[in-house]
Motif scaffolding. Structure first.
Motif, PDB file in Angstrom:
ATOM      1  N   GLY A 127     121.722  14.161  -5.937  1.00  0.00           N
ATOM      2  CA  GLY A 127     120.663  14.257  -6.783  1.00  0.00           C
ATOM      3  C   GLY A 127     120.191  15.935  -6.315  1.00  0.00           C
ATOM      4  N   ASN A 128     120.338  16.261  -5.316  1.00  0.00           N
ATOM      5  CA  ASN A 128     119.769  17.497  -4.844  1.00  0.00           C
ATOM      6  C   ASN A 128     120.639  18.708  -5.354  1.00  0.00           C
ATOM      7  N   TYR A 129     121.919  18.357  -5.428  1.00  0.00           N
ATOM      8  CA  TYR A 129     122.924  19.321  -5.747  1.00  0.00           C
ATOM      9  C   TYR A 129     123.389  19.274  -7.005  1.00  0.00           C
ATOM     10  N   LEU A 130     123.098  18.354  -7.816  1.00  0.00           N
ATOM     11  CA  LEU A 130     123.557  18.139  -9.406  1.00  0.00           C
ATOM     12  C   LEU A 130     123.210  19.272 -10.206  1.00  0.00           C
ATOM     13  N   PRO A 131     121.897  19.650 -10.113  1.00  0.00           N
ATOM     14  CA  PRO A 131     121.436  20.452 -10.987  1.00  0.00           C
ATOM     15  C   PRO A 131     122.292  22.073 -10.934  1.00  0.00           C
ATOM     16  N   GLN A 132     122.875  22.143  -9.660  1.00  0.00           N
ATOM     17  CA  GLN A 132     123.692  23.387  -9.522  1.00  0.00           C
ATOM     18  C   GLN A 132     124.862  23.213 -10.220  1.00  0.00           C
ATOM     19  N   CYS A 133     125.374  22.232 -10.429  1.00  0.00           N
ATOM     20  CA  CYS A 133     126.871  22.151 -11.131  1.00  0.00           C
ATOM     21  C   CYS A 133     126.885  22.855 -12.336  1.00  0.00           C
ATOM     22  N   LYS A 134     128.067  23.450 -12.605  1.00  0.00           N
ATOM     23  CA  LYS A 134     128.267  24.117 -13.708  1.00  0.00           C
ATOM     24  C   LYS A 134     129.422  23.414 -14.680  1.00  0.00           C
ATOM     25  N   PRO A 135     129.398  23.340 -15.866  1.00  0.00           N
ATOM     26  CA  PRO A 135     130.400  22.601 -16.900  1.00  0.00           C
ATOM     27  C   PRO A 135     131.656  22.658 -16.119  1.00  0.00           C
ATOM     28  N   ASN A 136     132.389  21.418 -16.306  1.00  0.00           N
ATOM     29  CA  ASN A 136     133.575  21.006 -15.686  1.00  0.00           C
ATOM     30  C   ASN A 136     133.871  19.697 -16.031  1.00  0.00           C
ATOM     31  N   TYR A 137     135.140  19.086 -16.083  1.00  0.00           N
ATOM     32  CA  TYR A 137     135.783  18.098 -16.456  1.00  0.00           C
ATOM     33  C   TYR A 137     135.859  17.092 -15.501  1.00  0.00           C
ATOM     34  N   PHE A 138     135.449  17.189 -14.373  1.00  0.00           N
ATOM     35  CA  PHE A 138     135.505  16.142 -13.187  1.00  0.00           C
ATOM     36  C   PHE A 138     134.127  15.742 -12.463  1.00  0.00           C
ATOM     37  N   ILE A 139     133.468  16.810 -12.192  1.00  0.00           N
ATOM     38  CA  ILE A 139     132.039  16.518 -11.336  1.00  0.00           C
ATOM     39  C   ILE A 139     130.982  16.464 -12.157  1.00  0.00           C
ATOM     40  N   GLY A 140     129.909  15.702 -12.100  1.00  0.00           N
ATOM     41  CA  GLY A 140     128.854  15.871 -12.987  1.00  0.00           C
ATOM     42  C   GLY A 140     128.590  14.657 -14.041  1.00  0.00           C
ATOM     43  N   ILE A 141     127.636  14.896 -14.818  1.00  0.00           N
ATOM     44  CA  ILE A 141     127.552  14.035 -15.999  1.00  0.00           C
ATOM     45  C   ILE A 141     128.234  14.519 -17.136  1.00  0.00           C
ATOM     46  N   ARG A 142     129.636  13.995 -17.111  1.00  0.00           N
ATOM     47  CA  ARG A 142     130.423  14.467 -18.296  1.00  0.00           C
ATOM     48  C   ARG A 142     130.674  13.577 -19.440  1.00  0.00           C
ATOM     49  N   THR A 143     129.791  13.790 -20.650  1.00  0.00           N
ATOM     50  CA  THR A 143     129.740  13.108 -21.711  1.00  0.00           C
ATOM     51  C   THR A 143     130.390  14.034 -22.792  1.00  0.00           C
ATOM     52  N   PRO A 144     130.603  13.617 -23.977  1.00  0.00           N
ATOM     53  CA  PRO A 144     130.948  14.280 -25.151  1.00  0.00           C
ATOM     54  C   PRO A 144     130.025  15.362 -25.379  1.00  0.00           C
ATOM     55  N   TRP A 145     128.671  15.205 -24.997  1.00  0.00           N
ATOM     56  CA  TRP A 145     127.344  16.007 -25.673  1.00  0.00           C
ATOM     57  C   TRP A 145     127.558  17.168 -24.544  1.00  0.00           C
ATOM     58  N   THR A 146     127.638  16.943 -23.124  1.00  0.00           N
ATOM     59  CA  THR A 146     127.309  17.873 -22.213  1.00  0.00           C
ATOM     60  C   THR A 146     128.454  18.977 -22.107  1.00  0.00           C
ATOM     61  N   LEU A 147     129.790  18.155 -22.550  1.00  0.00           N
ATOM     62  CA  LEU A 147     130.962  19.144 -22.527  1.00  0.00           C
ATOM     63  C   LEU A 147     131.005  19.795 -23.567  1.00  0.00           C
ATOM     64  N   ASN A 149     128.568  21.565 -24.986  1.00  0.00           N
ATOM     65  CA  ASN A 149     127.082  22.441 -25.118  1.00  0.00           C
ATOM     66  C   ASN A 149     126.506  22.752 -23.647  1.00  0.00           C
ATOM     67  N   GLU A 150     126.807  24.069 -23.372  1.00  0.00           N
ATOM     68  CA  GLU A 150     126.549  24.151 -22.001  1.00  0.00           C
ATOM     69  C   GLU A 150     124.929  24.233 -21.897  1.00  0.00           C
ATOM     70  N   GLU A 151     123.937  24.578 -22.847  1.00  0.00           N
ATOM     71  CA  GLU A 151     122.548  24.149 -22.525  1.00  0.00           C
ATOM     72  C   GLU A 151     122.220  22.712 -22.391  1.00  0.00           C
ATOM     73  N   VAL A 152     122.910  22.059 -23.062  1.00  0.00           N
ATOM     74  CA  VAL A 152     122.748  20.414 -22.970  1.00  0.00           C
ATOM     75  C   VAL A 152     123.275  19.822 -21.628  1.00  0.00           C
ATOM     76  N   TRP A 153     124.387  20.582 -20.944  1.00  0.00           N
ATOM     77  CA  TRP A 153     124.663  20.413 -19.465  1.00  0.00           C
ATOM     78  C   TRP A 153     123.871  20.773 -18.596  1.00  0.00           C
ATOM     79  N   ARG A 154     123.239  22.117 -19.019  1.00  0.00           N
ATOM     80  CA  ARG A 154     122.194  22.408 -18.135  1.00  0.00           C
ATOM     81  C   ARG A 154     120.913  21.507 -17.745  1.00  0.00           C
ATOM     82  N   LYS A 155     120.346  21.051 -19.190  1.00  0.00           N
ATOM     83  CA  LYS A 155     119.377  20.359 -19.102  1.00  0.00           C
ATOM     84  C   LYS A 155     119.555  18.810 -18.631  1.00  0.00           C
ATOM     85  N   THR A 156     120.811  18.414 -18.975  1.00  0.00           N
ATOM     86  CA  THR A 156     121.005  17.098 -18.664  1.00  0.00           C
ATOM     87  C   THR A 156     121.217  16.939 -16.995  1.00  0.00           C
TER      88      THR A 156
END
Length: 210
Positions: A127-147, A149-156
């Motif tokens: 949780g501490n490091y999750l907000p720093q993750c940038k768009p990718n296909y393996f790590i983080g909240i990978r849904t069709p919507w975050t992948l 749109n980069e702004e949706v990725w950032r907010k999510t």
């Protein structure tokens, strides 16, 4: 090579612990618990290969992923966060190996009673490091919507970082619950977190697009 030294140390200690304890372990050892009570057993060879294999395989996978991800350039932007998450997972697997070995030698460390605490700490780190993750296909909240749109990725991921911190605290608190409840609390919290973050990404996408 330098970045792998700590992982090599953890893995080497784990393998050495298995080798040293091997002659003193029963042919069948406990590998799964329900609270403090073992409810799953394996031949010690299978147990060792499985636990060490998971540890090594997970570390290798987490190091291969950045090289094969179509968005691999983004990993450079959150390399520290990715490393911290990787080592947190490795430490949990190290503790799991030590617990199985100790139990097989007749020591009751009751680590399984604190599995909620261990998983909770892992959630806090993620949780501490999750907000720093940038768009990718393996790590983080990978849904069709975050992948898509980069702004949706950032907010999510900003939102999900807070969710993981809260869920981590709840998991840590599960050590005060009856032992029979602990596994249900962990499962419920994990599933709840997955649903909450997925739904948030959907609504964030809808808001961003419309």
């Amino acid at each position: 090579m330098k970045k792998h030294i700590l992982a090599i140390i953890f893995i080497s200690i784990t393998i050495l612990a298995w080798i040293i304890s091997w002659p003193h372990l029963l042919d069948t050892i406990a590998t799964h618990w329900s609270g403090d009570t073992p409810d799953g057993y394996s031949p010690k060879l299978i147990g060792m290969l499985l636990m060490v294999g998971i540890m090594i395989g997970t570390y290798i996978l987490l190091n291969v992923v950045p090289k094969i991800d179509p968005k691999k350039e983004n990993y450079k932007k959150f390399s520290k966060s990715f490393m911290m998450i990787t080592y947190s997972v490795l430490v949990v697997l190290f503790i799991a190996n030590m617990d199985i070995i100790a139990t097989g030698l007749g020591y009751n460390l009751s680590i399984n009673r604190f599995s909620g605490l261990l998983v909770g700490i892992l959630f806090l780190v993620i949780g501490n490091y999750l907000p720093q993750c940038k768009p990718n296909y393996f790590i983080g909240i990978r849904t069709p919507w975050t992948l898509s749109n980069e702004e949706v990725w950032r907010k999510t991921h900003r939102f999900s970082g807070k969710v993981f911190m809260i869920l981590g605290i709840i998991m840590c608190g599960s050590i005060f619950a009856p032992v029979t409840w602990e596994s249900y609390i962990i499962l419920t919290v994990a599933l709840g977190g997955a649903v909450i973050t997925m739904l948030y990404s959907y609504f964030a996408y809808k808001k961003e697009i419309f």
